[in-house]
Every structure is written in C-alpha cells, then in structure tokens.
Scaffold this motif. Structure first.
Motif, PDB file in Angstrom:
ATOM      1  N   GLN A  47       0.835  -1.208   0.000  1.00 63.74           N
ATOM      2  CA  GLN A  47       0.000   0.000   0.000  1.00 63.74           C
ATOM      3  C   GLN A  47       0.863   1.249   0.000  1.00 63.74           C
ATOM      4  O   GLN A  47       0.630   2.191  -0.771  1.00 63.74           O
ATOM      5  CB  GLN A  47      -0.907   0.006   1.251  1.00 63.74           C
ATOM      6  N   LYS A  51       0.913   3.718  -3.248  1.00 64.83           N
ATOM      7  CA  LYS A  51       0.357   5.058  -3.030  1.00 64.83           C
ATOM      8  C   LYS A  51       1.350   6.142  -3.405  1.00 64.83           C
ATOM      9  O   LYS A  51       0.979   7.209  -3.911  1.00 64.83           O
ATOM     10  CB  LYS A  51      -0.066   5.204  -1.565  1.00 64.83           C
ATOM     11  N   SER A  84      -3.486  -3.615  -5.560  1.00 62.39           N
ATOM     12  CA  SER A  84      -3.698  -2.569  -6.555  1.00 62.39           C
ATOM     13  C   SER A  84      -5.115  -2.568  -7.126  1.00 62.39           C
ATOM     14  O   SER A  84      -5.589  -1.540  -7.619  1.00 62.39           O
ATOM     15  CB  SER A  84      -2.682  -2.691  -7.697  1.00 62.39           C
ATOM     16  N   SER A  86      -7.903  -3.379  -5.315  1.00 63.65           N
ATOM     17  CA  SER A  86      -8.900  -3.301  -4.248  1.00 63.65           C
ATOM     18  C   SER A  86      -8.517  -2.207  -3.260  1.00 63.65           C
ATOM     19  O   SER A  86      -7.394  -1.715  -3.263  1.00 63.65           O
ATOM     20  CB  SER A  86      -9.022  -4.644  -3.524  1.00 63.65           C
ATOM     21  N   SER A  87      -9.470  -1.834  -2.432  1.00 63.13           N
ATOM     22  CA  SER A  87      -9.179  -0.836  -1.397  1.00 63.13           C
ATOM     23  C   SER A  87     -10.166  -0.980  -0.246  1.00 63.13           C
ATOM     24  O   SER A  87     -11.223  -1.605  -0.386  1.00 63.13           O
ATOM     25  CB  SER A  87      -9.236   0.589  -1.970  1.00 63.13           C
ATOM     26  N   GLN A 101     -15.402  -2.136   1.458  1.00 64.86           N
ATOM     27  CA  GLN A 101     -14.423  -2.746   0.565  1.00 64.86           C
ATOM     28  C   GLN A 101     -14.752  -2.351  -0.869  1.00 64.86           C
ATOM     29  O   GLN A 101     -15.930  -2.227  -1.236  1.00 64.86           O
ATOM     30  CB  GLN A 101     -14.455  -4.268   0.698  1.00 64.86           C
ATOM     31  N   TYR A 165      -3.638   0.959  -9.079  1.00 67.95           N
ATOM     32  CA  TYR A 165      -3.988   1.388  -7.713  1.00 67.95           C
ATOM     33  C   TYR A 165      -4.679   2.749  -7.750  1.00 67.95           C
ATOM     34  O   TYR A 165      -5.719   2.953  -7.104  1.00 67.95           O
ATOM     35  CB  TYR A 165      -2.707   1.440  -6.876  1.00 67.95           C
ATOM     36  N   THR A 168      -8.157   2.413  -9.290  1.00 66.93           N
ATOM     37  CA  THR A 168      -9.065   1.757  -8.341  1.00 66.93           C
ATOM     38  C   THR A 168      -9.599   2.752  -7.330  1.00 66.93           C
ATOM     39  O   THR A 168     -10.816   2.837  -7.078  1.00 66.93           O
ATOM     40  CB  THR A 168      -8.348   0.612  -7.615  1.00 66.93           C
ATOM     41  N   HIS A 169      -8.707   3.540  -6.724  1.00 65.05           N
ATOM     42  CA  HIS A 169      -9.130   4.476  -5.682  1.00 65.05           C
ATOM     43  C   HIS A 169      -9.977   5.609  -6.244  1.00 65.05           C
ATOM     44  O   HIS A 169     -10.933   6.065  -5.599  1.00 65.05           O
ATOM     45  CB  HIS A 169      -7.906   5.008  -4.945  1.00 65.05           C
TER      46      HIS A 169
END
Length: 420
Positions: A47, A51, A84, A86-87, A101, A165, A168-169
C-alpha cells in the motif's frame, strides 16, 4: 504469471529486501493464522509503495524473486495485484465507523471486424444504460458502482500496478460518493487489429464482508456456479445491443466481468482463437479465395536470452502456391502455458486427466482446421522474436524459415493495408 524483464537486477533496497523477506515467510508459514498475519504486513508495505508510485521497487523485487524463488515470486505477484485492484475505506457517521471494501472489475468484450474496432469516450446515455444493466444483472443488492466513461483498448489500460492502484481508488471514491468520472483527456493510440479486446472498468463498493456479486449472496451459495452462468447470460442478453451500437461494424462477445487482473488474463487467452477466425474470414473475403487455398505457417518465438523458452507462437498465412506471407497473427503464451502444455502437477492438482488438456500448439492447429485451413507448415526450431524496424510489427516465419514482414498482395482491394 507475468514474465518480468531479463535485465540484471541492481542491489536491492531496504524496501525490496522487506518485500522479499515477507513473501518468503508467507511461503514457509505453517498455519493460516501465521500466513494471514504476514499477508497483512505485505499488504501494508505494498500500500505504501503503490500510493507513492514506487513501481520500480516492486518491479525490481519481482525480477529478483523470479530468478531466485518462484514460490515467493508468485506470492508477491498475487499480493501486489490484490492490493492494486482493491481498497478499504472507513466512513464515520454520528461517531459510528463503517468499513467498506472496493474492487476494480473489468468487463471484457471480444470484438472482431474487417474495419476498425472503436474505443474512447462512452456517451452519457450509453454509460447510464450499461451501468444499469451491470448493476441489475451482476451485482449483489446494495452494492454501489461507478463505471469509467471510456471504452478501453488494451493500450489504454493502466500500465503498472501503481496506475491500477490510482484508478481503483479514483473509481471507488466515485462509486461511494455517487459522483461522475471525467473521460480520459487524451487516450493512447490503439493498434488496429482484426480481432481485439475492449474493456469496461467498474469499481464496486460494499460494506466489508458483504457480497459483491449476485452469485455470492446467501440464497445462491449452494448453486453459485449456476447463478454465475445466469448472470453472464443476462449481461450478454441485455447489454449486447448497447455495446454493438458503441462498436459499429463489429462482431462481439461479452465475457463475465471479474476482478481486474483475472478478467484481463481470461480475455487475453480467449481473443487468440477469435484472431485466427477473423484472419481467415478477412483473407478469404478480401482476396476472394477459399480457406483451403490458404496455407498457415506456425513457428515458436522467444527472447534471445531465454534459454530456448517459447513466449509466443506466430502464425503466418500464405497462398498455397507461394511463399509470400500475406498476413500474420500472434498467439502469446500466458502463465504456465508452454510448448508442452500445462505441467503435470497442475493437472493433478486440478483433478484433470492429462489427455483432456491440449498443448498450445495443438489448440492452434485445431482452430486453424476449424477455420478451414488444411495445409499447415510447422517449424520445429525456435526463432528469436524480431520486429519490423519501420512499423514495429512482428516478423513472421515463411515456409522456408526466413523472417519476413506480412504484406498483402499489391492487387488486394485498398483500405485494408493498415492491418498487419
């Protein structure tokens, strides 16, 4: 399993050493409790790196493990893909925290045509229609979603885990808040192919532990396979007309939307036989010949320093009476595929009989036969993967084993020369 670059790895940084140590510890864990605790450590480290965009640290570590410890390599690759795509989000309302989730989902579309396969911005009304069908037929009750307003070609998808990543976010926040996403300002150029894959990207969000897809709901757990099939059938039935209007002049097949990396890998494999059928259809219609008038030349290709490893097969097409290569397609190998097929241990673990599993070469020959190609030349030597200096296209082996550019005949109807 992604094959990393063959470049020699520099000395590992402290962050890379930590990734190596945790990955190897997970492989050696003697209990699920120990394994889960280590996985949380690995997730936290990944993470932080993703990030801050430290893709180079992850790539260096993967390259090192690929050469030295394949089990740890698989563990790290699985971890970086999971993190990457999922969050986890925590929302506080009136002093009560709720954890959510999010998962990045790809909805692949196999497409084939004699013209051009569309990509780019999806009109708002079309996006709303696709989103409604996606939610109604695939998602569990109460799951929020946000579909990116772009029909992605493979060249336009995130190119690294760090980019995945970020995507996704961004989509997950839009799904949770119900806010729109802007289309790509300038999408990357797409290479023209007769058969190719397009993707819809969707973030789905639900409370932690709640089902995300319909087939995960409690009432379907005893028959989840049937429900998955029903969901796919409904998605295909309801969304195909809308997608067809978005991609005029194309034949299409909608695949089951799944977690980003799994869906992309499945689409990569399933587009290969479509490419053979599309090539034969294109050549027979453009040149006014029968499939039996064509010859296919199949050869294995790999990198120069790959110790004989075949990374892909290239299929060249000629007329039966000449050696000139007029068209070609590439059949890449993925994961544990190789020229001998899936390893025996993989078959045994899956409870499959060896004779039921075809080697990639057998698959290629079978699809060529199904398309009407009966005259096939196979080169048994492995060729070095070379490309055209002018256009960057792959070079193909002709019937006598020379690597050449695929060129349509000069008297072929105009307008199709951009396909190669």
């Amino acid at each position: 399993m992604r094959r990393p670059s063959k470049d020699s790895s520099p000395k590992l940084s402290a962050e890379s050493q930590r990734l190596v140590s945790i990955s190897q510890a997970i492989v050696q864990a003697a209990s699920r409790v120990e394994e889960r605790a280590l996985e949380r450590q690995l997730d936290a480290q990944l993470q932080k790196l993703l990030k801050t965009g430290h893709q180079d640290t992850i790539d260096t570590t993967l390259n090192t493990l690929f050469k030295e410890d394949l089990n740890a390599y698989d563990t790290l690759m699985e971890g970086v893909e999971a993190v990457s795509e999922s969050s986890i989000m925590v929302d506080s309302v009136d002093g009560v925290d709720t954890t959510y989730q999010a998962l990045l989902v790809a909805a692949p579309i196999l497409a084939w045509t004699r013209f051009a396969i569309a990509s780019g911005t999806i009109p708002p009304d079309t996006l709303a229609t696709l989103s409604a069908h996606f939610s109604a037929h695939l998602l569990a009750d109460g799951v929020r979603m946000s579909m990116a307003p772009t029909l992605f070609a493979i060249d336009q998808l995130p190119r690294s885990h760090a980019e995945t990543y970020a995507a996704t976010h961004k989509l997950a926040q839009a799904a949770y808040k119900g806010t729109p996403i802007k289309p790509l300002a300038k999408a990357a150029e797409t290479a023209p192919f007769l058969a190719d894959t397009r993707y819809l990207l969707v973030a789905i969000v639900a409370p932690l532990g709640a089902p995300l897809f319909r087939w995960q709901e409690p009432q379907h757990q005893m028959n989840f396979t049937i429900e998955r099939a029903n969901s796919l059938e409904q998605w295909q039935t309801q969304a195909s007309d809308t997608v067809s209007r978005l991609m005029p002049g194309c034949g299409i097949e909608l695949l089951l939307p799944e977690a980003y990396y799994v869906a992309c890998r499945e689409a990569d494999k399933l587009i290969r036989p479509v490419s053979i059928r599309a090539a034969v259809h294109y050549l027979t219609n453009t040149l006014g010949v029968q499939a039996s008038d064509l010859r296919a030349v199949v050869a294995g290709f790999g990198e120069e320093a790959a110790d004989g490893q075949i990374d892909e097969y290239r299929v060249a097409f000629t007329m039966r009476q000449t050696t000139d290569v007029i068209y070609g397609i590439v059949w890449p190998l993925y994961g544990q595929e190789d020229e001998d097929g899936t390893p025996v241990e993989g078959l045994l673990a899956a409870g499959m009989e060896m004779e039921l599993q075809k080697a990639p070469l057998d698959e290629i020959l079978g699809h060529l036969n199904e398309a009407g190609i009966t005259h096939i030349k196979r080169h048994h030597e492995r060729f070095i993967a070379e490309y055209c200096d002018d256009c960057g296209g792959p070079l193909f082996a002709d019937p006598v084993g020379e690597l050449v550019h695929a060129e349509m005949p000069e008297d072929a109807p105009p307008g199709n020369e951009h396909f190669h």
